[in-house]
Design a protein around this motif. Structure first.
Motif, PDB file in Angstrom:
ATOM      1  N   TYR A  40       0.874  -1.170   0.000  1.00  0.00           N
ATOM      2  CA  TYR A  40       0.000   0.000   0.000  1.00  0.00           C
ATOM      3  C   TYR A  40       0.911   1.220   0.000  1.00  0.00           C
ATOM      4  O   TYR A  40       1.720   1.384   0.919  1.00  0.00           O
ATOM      5  N   TYR A  41       0.799   2.049  -1.040  1.00  0.00           N
ATOM      6  CA  TYR A  41       1.707   3.172  -1.206  1.00  0.00           C
ATOM      7  C   TYR A  41       1.109   4.452  -0.623  1.00  0.00           C
ATOM      8  O   TYR A  41      -0.074   4.749  -0.838  1.00  0.00           O
ATOM      9  N   VAL A  42       1.941   5.176   0.114  1.00  0.00           N
ATOM     10  CA  VAL A  42       1.541   6.428   0.751  1.00  0.00           C
ATOM     11  C   VAL A  42       2.540   7.511   0.376  1.00  0.00           C
ATOM     12  O   VAL A  42       3.757   7.286   0.407  1.00  0.00           O
ATOM     13  N   LEU A  43       2.015   8.682   0.017  1.00  0.00           N
ATOM     14  CA  LEU A  43       2.844   9.858  -0.245  1.00  0.00           C
ATOM     15  C   LEU A  43       2.763  10.767   0.974  1.00  0.00           C
ATOM     16  O   LEU A  43       1.667  11.170   1.370  1.00  0.00           O
ATOM     17  N   GLU A  44       3.903  11.053   1.566  1.00  0.00           N
ATOM     18  CA  GLU A  44       3.941  11.914   2.740  1.00  0.00           C
ATOM     19  C   GLU A  44       4.318  13.336   2.319  1.00  0.00           C
ATOM     20  O   GLU A  44       5.303  13.534   1.614  1.00  0.00           O
ATOM     21  N   TYR A  45       3.502  14.276   2.731  1.00  0.00           N
ATOM     22  CA  TYR A  45       3.772  15.697   2.523  1.00  0.00           C
ATOM     23  C   TYR A  45       3.573  16.398   3.856  1.00  0.00           C
ATOM     24  O   TYR A  45       2.838  15.917   4.718  1.00  0.00           O
ATOM     25  N   THR A  46       4.171  17.573   3.991  1.00  0.00           N
ATOM     26  CA  THR A  46       3.885  18.388   5.155  1.00  0.00           C
ATOM     27  C   THR A  46       2.473  18.959   5.012  1.00  0.00           C
ATOM     28  O   THR A  46       1.939  19.046   3.910  1.00  0.00           O
ATOM     29  N   ASP A  47       1.852  19.349   6.119  1.00  0.00           N
ATOM     30  CA  ASP A  47       0.535  19.979   6.042  1.00  0.00           C
ATOM     31  C   ASP A  47       0.646  21.336   5.360  1.00  0.00           C
ATOM     32  O   ASP A  47       1.688  21.988   5.387  1.00  0.00           O
ATOM     33  N   TRP A  48      -0.469  21.760   4.762  1.00  0.00           N
ATOM     34  CA  TRP A  48      -0.539  23.023   4.046  1.00  0.00           C
ATOM     35  C   TRP A  48      -1.581  23.929   4.703  1.00  0.00           C
ATOM     36  O   TRP A  48      -2.464  23.457   5.427  1.00  0.00           O
ATOM     37  N   ALA A  49      -1.479  25.218   4.419  1.00  0.00           N
ATOM     38  CA  ALA A  49      -2.485  26.188   4.850  1.00  0.00           C
ATOM     39  C   ALA A  49      -2.778  27.108   3.679  1.00  0.00           C
ATOM     40  O   ALA A  49      -1.883  27.453   2.909  1.00  0.00           O
ATOM     41  N   THR A  50      -4.036  27.490   3.540  1.00  0.00           N
ATOM     42  CA  THR A  50      -4.436  28.406   2.489  1.00  0.00           C
ATOM     43  C   THR A  50      -5.574  29.276   2.997  1.00  0.00           C
ATOM     44  O   THR A  50      -6.249  28.907   3.962  1.00  0.00           O
ATOM     45  N   ALA A  51      -5.772  30.424   2.353  1.00  0.00           N
ATOM     46  CA  ALA A  51      -6.818  31.342   2.802  1.00  0.00           C
ATOM     47  C   ALA A  51      -7.421  32.093   1.631  1.00  0.00           C
ATOM     48  O   ALA A  51      -6.736  32.379   0.650  1.00  0.00           O
ATOM     49  N   TYR A 110     -10.270  30.275  11.182  1.00  0.00           N
ATOM     50  CA  TYR A 110     -10.065  28.881  10.775  1.00  0.00           C
ATOM     51  C   TYR A 110     -11.380  28.286  10.291  1.00  0.00           C
ATOM     52  O   TYR A 110     -12.396  28.366  10.983  1.00  0.00           O
ATOM     53  N   LEU A 111     -11.359  27.694   9.105  1.00  0.00           N
ATOM     54  CA  LEU A 111     -12.556  27.126   8.493  1.00  0.00           C
ATOM     55  C   LEU A 111     -12.612  25.611   8.566  1.00  0.00           C
ATOM     56  O   LEU A 111     -13.645  25.016   8.268  1.00  0.00           O
ATOM     57  N   GLY A 112     -11.503  24.974   8.920  1.00  0.00           N
ATOM     58  CA  GLY A 112     -11.469  23.516   8.972  1.00  0.00           C
ATOM     59  C   GLY A 112     -10.314  22.968   8.152  1.00  0.00           C
ATOM     60  O   GLY A 112      -9.410  23.689   7.749  1.00  0.00           O
ATOM     61  N   ARG A 113     -10.389  21.678   7.904  1.00  0.00           N
ATOM     62  CA  ARG A 113      -9.312  20.997   7.193  1.00  0.00           C
ATOM     63  C   ARG A 113      -9.902  20.151   6.076  1.00  0.00           C
ATOM     64  O   ARG A 113     -11.072  19.773   6.119  1.00  0.00           O
ATOM     65  N   ASN A 123      -1.155  14.085   4.313  1.00  0.00           N
ATOM     66  CA  ASN A 123      -1.261  15.414   4.912  1.00  0.00           C
ATOM     67  C   ASN A 123      -2.658  16.012   4.786  1.00  0.00           C
ATOM     68  O   ASN A 123      -3.526  15.491   4.097  1.00  0.00           O
ATOM     69  N   LEU A 124      -2.811  17.148   5.462  1.00  0.00           N
ATOM     70  CA  LEU A 124      -4.049  17.917   5.428  1.00  0.00           C
ATOM     71  C   LEU A 124      -3.768  19.327   4.947  1.00  0.00           C
ATOM     72  O   LEU A 124      -2.643  19.807   5.070  1.00  0.00           O
ATOM     73  N   MET A 125      -4.799  19.977   4.434  1.00  0.00           N
ATOM     74  CA  MET A 125      -4.716  21.397   4.153  1.00  0.00           C
ATOM     75  C   MET A 125      -5.680  22.099   5.104  1.00  0.00           C
ATOM     76  O   MET A 125      -6.837  21.709   5.214  1.00  0.00           O
ATOM     77  N   HIS A 126      -5.180  23.120   5.793  1.00  0.00           N
ATOM     78  CA  HIS A 126      -5.968  23.883   6.745  1.00  0.00           C
ATOM     79  C   HIS A 126      -6.470  25.138   6.048  1.00  0.00           C
ATOM     80  O   HIS A 126      -5.706  25.863   5.420  1.00  0.00           O
TER      81      HIS A 126
END
Length: 188
Positions: A40-51, A110-113, A123-126
């Motif tokens: 099972y392949y997983v790509l790891e990225y750091t979390d992101w934030a956008t507005a 903050y609106l969520g993720r 990862n998640l984007m906030h």
């Protein structure tokens, strides 16, 4: 409290590639019913934030930049990686907004993720809406960034959305939640 009854157990992980912007790993997993899933392949990225940033005079700030993976120049909202040096995700989005646009904001909410693809990306984007923006400096871009700042009235911005000119899906998710927060759209 989240339901963990369907969670898989990771039996092993092997890293196939590690770099600043991408890490790829191969996992061996076991489902609750005992089925082994391998690989099972997983790509790891750091979390992101956008507005979705709004200036003090009510203009929507967007950015235009080239995206190599699509081979296109597109219109997006500002954002980027949450760095280890950021004290919080709010600090991260304030830093990104300042670096990419030169604007500082009175408030950010903050609106969520959201997740680009929870089946492969770790990862998640906030998501945020930033209000009361004021130009306080010139852009301070990363060495590989070339970003043009665009300002739109609400009518012009809504036309971009209507014409489907913003193709970054997570940015559209942020825009949706920001517009809901700002009472620009209502649920039926």
């Amino acid at each position: 409290m989240s339901d963990t009854s369907m969670n898989w157990k990771t039996l092993s992980s092997d890293y196939l590639f590690k770099d600043n912007w991408l890490t790829a790993r191969r996992d061996k997993c076991e489902t609750p019913s005992g089925k082994i899933i391998e690989p099972y392949y997983v790509l790891e990225y750091t979390d992101w934030a956008t507005a979705l940033p709004i200036t003090e005079d009510g203009k929507v700030i967007m950015v235009k930049q080239f995206r190599q993976a699509l081979g296109e120049t597109g219109i997006e909202i500002p954002g980027g990686c949450i760095d280890d040096t950021d004290a919080s995700i709010e600090d991260a989005i304030r830093r990104e907004l300042l670096e990419e646009t030169g604007y500082a904001f009175e408030t950010v909410h903050y609106l969520g993720r959201t997740s680009a693809n929870p089946s492969t990306n770790s990862n998640l984007m906030h998501m945020f809406v930033a209000l009361g923006g004021k130009k306080v400096q010139e852009q301070h871009l990363d060495e590989n960034e070339e970003i043009e700042i665009l300002e739109y009235t609400w009518e012009e911005f809504l036309q971009l959305v209507e014409e489907k000119r913003i193709v970054q899906s997570m940015h559209m998710t942020t825009i949706f939640y920001a517009m809901r927060y700002l009472d620009k759209i209502k649920y039926v």
